[in-house]
Write an enzyme that holds these catalytic residues in place. Structure first.
Site, PDB file in Angstrom:
ATOM      1  N   VAL A 126      -3.671   5.682  -5.464  1.00 42.71           N
ATOM      2  CA  VAL A 126      -4.150   4.374  -5.146  1.00 42.71           C
ATOM      3  C   VAL A 126      -5.371   3.972  -5.409  1.00 42.71           C
ATOM      4  CG1 VAL A 126      -4.166   2.473  -3.244  1.00 42.71           C
ATOM      5  CG2 VAL A 126      -2.135   3.977  -3.277  1.00 42.71           C
ATOM      6  N   ALA A 185      22.627   5.380  -8.221  1.00 42.61           N
ATOM      7  CA  ALA A 185      22.949   6.194  -7.618  1.00 42.61           C
ATOM      8  C   ALA A 185      22.305   7.578  -8.065  1.00 42.61           C
ATOM      9  CB  ALA A 185      24.563   6.521  -7.437  1.00 42.61           C
ATOM     10  N   PHE A 209       1.225  -2.145  -2.865  1.00 44.91           N
ATOM     11  CA  PHE A 209       2.792  -2.083  -3.551  1.00 44.91           C
ATOM     12  C   PHE A 209       2.986  -1.518  -4.809  1.00 44.91           C
ATOM     13  CE2 PHE A 209       2.050  -5.961  -0.774  1.00 44.91           C
ATOM     14  CZ  PHE A 209       3.024  -5.991   0.102  1.00 44.91           C
ATOM     15  N   LYS A 258       9.709  11.508  -9.762  1.00 44.77           N
ATOM     16  CA  LYS A 258      10.363  10.577 -10.507  1.00 44.77           C
ATOM     17  C   LYS A 258       9.424  10.770 -11.761  1.00 44.77           C
ATOM     18  CE  LYS A 258       8.651   5.981  -9.773  1.00 44.77           C
ATOM     19  NZ  LYS A 258       8.312   4.982  -9.399  1.00 44.77           N
ATOM     20  N   ASP A 262     -15.020   9.989  -2.782  1.00 44.63           N
ATOM     21  CA  ASP A 262     -14.087  10.767  -2.278  1.00 44.63           C
ATOM     22  C   ASP A 262     -14.645  12.387  -1.808  1.00 44.63           C
ATOM     23  OD1 ASP A 262     -10.733  11.218  -2.905  1.00 44.63           O
ATOM     24  OD2 ASP A 262     -11.627  12.737  -2.308  1.00 44.63           O
ATOM     25  N   CYS A 314       5.908   7.858  -0.153  1.00 43.52           N
ATOM     26  CA  CYS A 314       5.953   6.541   0.597  1.00 43.52           C
ATOM     27  C   CYS A 314       7.017   6.479   1.618  1.00 43.52           C
ATOM     28  CB  CYS A 314       5.599   5.453  -0.299  1.00 43.52           C
ATOM     29  SG  CYS A 314       3.775   5.521  -0.761  1.00 43.52           S
TER      30      CYS A 314
END
Ligand SMILES: NC(=O)c1ccc[n+]([C@@H]2O[C@H](COP(=O)([O-])OP(=O)(O)OC[C@H]3O[C@@H](n4cnc5c(N)ncnc54)[C@H](O)[C@@H]3O)[C@@H](O)[C@H]2O)c1
Length: 451
Positions: free
Chosen positions: A11, A276, A158, A344, A30, A284
């Site tokens: 993010v 499916a 988002f 993913k 960071d 998340c």
């Protein structure tokens, strides 16, 4: 404006690059010095399409540091907190990183009015908690009677990994949770180009056709924090819903892909998040659904829909191994190839990735597991090197001696690879993404999910 982003993860870096592209001067802070060293060399510490290219385009507006005292806090207009909020064992979010960030900011505040924007996903009500911590910490560090001038605002994130840049330049909405007019005005100014969509589209990231305006929703802080959890839980349960229907489709001989298409064309339902397969993973959905259940528990409320969504999701990981066992009968000593390891496509993130659980179950049942992924192998080797999986740089190497293949992550590379050259072993299509007809013509047995 002068902006500081605390936390240079998925993010943080993304937010920094987008705001720098829009003309702001942005500092990334960071505590992980390796990440800062990479960023200084123009390299992104996380993989995201277009991120590194855009970062290098706006490098003259970006500064990187791991020191709070050198981050220019007294002179900063807006500070974003984007540190991690991982799950604790009881499902609650671990707020220790947010606390450390809030305290360090408070220690360094100057006299100028500063807006602190919390983008980390925190339990509903945390905004006030951050404000309290900061005031207490500021006061304990200032005996001179100086009053801090800041306001804590919630602006949930988002973005989806894999399309983070596109999601940030062209969001569906921007949510600002605050009742402080000065903060709202400042954020309206900062987010103005995104709301008006009057910036030139960055290379490789064309503006979606018809996008002229992005709505800004201003609400109270608690509602803004709730919007984030409610949105994630809804997306998660949409995926579990189709997987539940998929389990029945399989028994009845229906094809879940056709069913998804048929119901997704209904505009009230929509076709996204209705595929499916192996279900969700990532940093998340699992963490945020667990946190929502834990928050509700504090108020003596149960969240049965969300609990069921979780149960179905994690059950899919065993289901795929059961399908494999049905095909091979015996898993002990069999070579199984996993195609894809990230949760993913288009990300190197392995947090809560189905591939990890699938590997564990397979190894438990005596199988030998080889895995390939186009970008996640560095993370896989460093975080999951002890699992007993052989991580292979080349797909061919991963497919060597395979008794069966499981497509875990729907990277384009696997859809488009030369299946003709691959031995005809059973293929479990964990994402229902392969061209089944063609594969069957080639002589493969392809087992999808819910088909
Ligand atoms: N990743 C996503 O897709 C996504 C989407 C929406 C919201 N979120 C939320 O955003 C937050 C950040 O997520 P992420 O995926 O970017 O996490 P991440 O783990 O990739 O990055 C967090 C970074 O914060 C740094 N950090 C920790 N403590 C710090 C401190 N005190 N000071 C400075 N830096 C510190 C860590 O070193 C790390 O680099 C989480 O709350 C997450 O739930 C994530």
């Amino acid at each position: 404006m002068k902006v500081l982003i605390i936390g240079s993860g998925y993010v943080g870096v993304n937010t920094a690059v987008v705001l720098a592209y829009l003309g702001n001067r942005v500092t990334c802070l960071d505590v992980n010095k390796e990440k800062i060293a990479l960023l200084r060399q123009g390299k992104s510490p996380v993989y995201e399409p277009h991120l590194e290219e855009t970062l290098n385009l706006v490098r003259d507006r970006l500064t990187f540091t791991s020191s709070y005292s050198e981050a220019g806090i007294p002179d900063t207009d807006v500070i974003f907190i984007t540190v991690g909020t991982p799950s604790l064992a009881d499902g609650n979010a671990d707020l220790s990183y947010v606390r450390q960030a809030a305290e360090s900011v408070a220690e360094n505040l100057g006299e100028k009015f500063t807006v602190i924007v919390n983008k980390s996903t925190v339990p509903i009500g945390s905004g006030n908690w951050v404000e309290v911590i900061m005031r207490e910490h500021f006061n304990s560090n200032h005996n001179d009677g100086q009053k801090p001038d800041f306001s804590v605002v919630s602006s949930p994130e988002f973005l989806a990994q894999g399309s983070a840049m596109r999601d940030s330049f062209y969001p569906d909405r921007i949510v600002v949770g605050s009742q402080d007019d000065r903060s709202i005005e400042r954020l309206k100014e900062l987010f103005g180009p995104l709301m008006r969509q009057d910036f030139n589209a960055p290379p490789g990231l064309p503006r979606p056709e018809g996008l002229e305006i992005v709505p800004l929703l201003v609400c109270d802080l608690t509602s803004a924090e709730m919007i984030k959890y409610a949105a994630n839980a809804f997306l998660a349960l949409k995926i579990s819903y189709i997987n539940e229907i998929g389990r029945l489709a399989e028994k009845l001989g229906a094809d879940i892909s056709a069913v998804s298409k048929g119901i997704g064309l209904d505009r009230r339902i929509g076709d996204r998040f209705l595929n499916a397969g192996l279900g969700w993973g990532g940093s998340c959905f699992g963490k945020d659904t667990a946190a929502l259940i834990a928050i509700a528990r504090d108020y003596k409320l149960a969240m049965p829909i969300i609990e069921s969504a979780r149960e179905i999701n994690y059950g899919q990981r065993t289901l795929v191994v059961d399908l494999l066992q049905e095909q091979l009968k015996i898993l002990k000593g069999k070579h199984i190839t996993l195609l894809g390891y990230s949760f993913k496509p288009e990300t190197d993130d392995l947090r809560d990735a189905p591939a990890i659980d699938i590997s564990k179950i397979l190894i438990q049942r005596g199988a030998l597991v080889r895995a390939h992924d186009p970008v996640a192998l560095i993370n896989a080797r460093s975080h999951y090197g002890q699992l007993g999986v052989v991580f292979c740089d080349e797909v061919g190497e991963a497919l060597k001696d395979a008794d069966a293949i499981v497509l875990v992550t729907e990277w384009t590379q696997y859809r488009e690879m030369d299946w003709e050259a691959i031995p005809r072993v059973p293929v479990i299509d964990g994402r229902n993404c392969l061209d089944r007809k063609r594969m069957e013509e080639l002589g493969f047995t392809v087992i999808g999910i819910g088909r």
